[in-house]
Enzyme design. Structure first.
Site, PDB file in Angstrom:
ATOM      1  N   LYS A   1       0.854  -1.188   0.000  1.00 22.55           N
ATOM      2  CA  LYS A   1       0.000   0.000   0.000  1.00 22.55           C
ATOM      3  C   LYS A   1       0.888   1.236   0.000  1.00 22.55           C
ATOM      4  O   LYS A   1       2.107   1.157   0.069  1.00 22.55           O
ATOM      5  CB  LYS A   1      -0.953   0.017   1.194  1.00 22.55           C
ATOM      6  CG  LYS A   1      -0.274   0.065   2.556  1.00 22.55           C
ATOM      7  CD  LYS A   1      -1.254   0.286   3.692  1.00 22.55           C
ATOM      8  CE  LYS A   1      -2.321  -0.761   3.795  1.00 22.55           C
ATOM      9  NZ  LYS A   1      -3.175  -0.621   5.005  1.00 22.55           N
TER      10      LYS A   1
ATOM     11  N   LYS B   1      -7.303  -5.805  -2.763  1.00 20.43           N
ATOM     12  CA  LYS B   1      -8.168  -5.161  -1.770  1.00 20.43           C
ATOM     13  C   LYS B   1      -8.695  -3.839  -2.319  1.00 20.43           C
ATOM     14  O   LYS B   1      -7.934  -3.018  -2.812  1.00 20.43           O
ATOM     15  CB  LYS B   1      -7.406  -4.899  -0.469  1.00 20.43           C
ATOM     16  CG  LYS B   1      -6.922  -6.161   0.217  1.00 20.43           C
ATOM     17  CD  LYS B   1      -6.342  -5.913   1.601  1.00 20.43           C
ATOM     18  CE  LYS B   1      -5.706  -4.588   1.792  1.00 20.43           C
ATOM     19  NZ  LYS B   1      -5.040  -4.461   3.105  1.00 20.43           N
TER      20      LYS B   1
END
Length: 253
Positions: free
Chosen positions: A29, A87
């Site tokens: 991320k 995700k």
């Protein structure tokens, strides 16, 4: 319970690789772009190369708007770059119907490319602060869209934590609904070692952390340390053993 660790770049991923025996999923991320901020495709590729081949790489697609086509392309980009867990933070979806539309596009885009990929519909424990879908709606959104898991994180990283917004009994209901829909349940959001007892008791499948394994507990300025990953995993294992010991007499009775 699986341990997902979120490095912010290749250097931290190498630190994770040193602690590979203690973690289950490496999550890519970009924290300065949000709770589920998306990193660059080349970073995903480099991290996939940096960590052991038997460790799945997860990638966040971002805190996404209600733009199903845009999000589907971004999700496919993450899969092409080497992520097997995709995700999606449903930040801009204000209704379950919008969230399902986004996630259906993601599921189709990703699984047509890689059928064994694992798609995660992610919502926010502090949804009331940003106006997105209710946390307890996530399992049904994931089920209706064909996703594989439902996840909760926190959207605003201001020191408040998962249990500050969704207490353990509500998290337990989230997990129950996910399992009832045949999904895995993932929980994150400034999770600390002190939370592991509750997370274990309610049957969480995946716990996601960053700050808890960074120097000084600081997800932004601290760096992931292998020894902190090992210590966190040891605490997870301790709670798992205690839970198993508690459950055994009950099952026998």
């Amino acid at each position: 319970m699986l341990l997902l660790i979120s490095p912010d770049g290749v250097e931290e991923a190498l630190d994770c690789a040193q602690a590979a025996e203690h973690l289950d999923i490496v999550d890519v991320k970009k924290p300065d772009e949000g709770s589920l901020g998306a990193n660059f495709p080349w970073v995903i590729r480099e991290i996939r190369t940096a960590v052991p081949a038997d460790k799945p790489v997860s990638a966040t697609v971002g805190d996404v708007p209600f733009k199903p086509g845009t999000v589907a392309q971004a999700a496919l980009g993450a899969a092409v770059s080497g992520a097997t867990y995709i995700k999606v933070g449903l930040y801009g979806c204000t209704t379950p119907e919008q969230a399902v539309e986004v996630m259906r596009g993601v599921v189709r885009a990703v699984k047509e490319y890689r059928p064994d990929a694992f798609v995660v519909a992610s919502g926010y424990a502090d949804a009331h602060r940003i106006g997105c879908v209710n946390p307890l709606a996530l399992p049904d959104i994931a089920r209706r869209s064909g996703a594989d898991a439902a996840m909760l994180d926190t959207a605003i990283k201001d020191g408040t934590r998962l249990f500050d917004h969704v207490p353990p009994d509500v998290c337990a209901e989230f997990v129950r609904r996910a399992h009832g829909a045949g999904l895995l349940a993932a929980l994150a959001g400034s999770v600390r070692a002190a939370d592991l007892g509750a997370l274990t008791r309610i049957g969480t499948d995946i716990v996601g952390v960053r700050g808890a394994v960074c120097e000084g507990g600081d997800r932004n300025s601290g760096r992931i340390r292998p020894e902190l990953v090992a210590a966190f995993r040891a605490e997870m294992d301790r709670h798992a053993r205690e839970q198993a010991a508690t459950a055994a007499p009950a099952a026998a009775g």
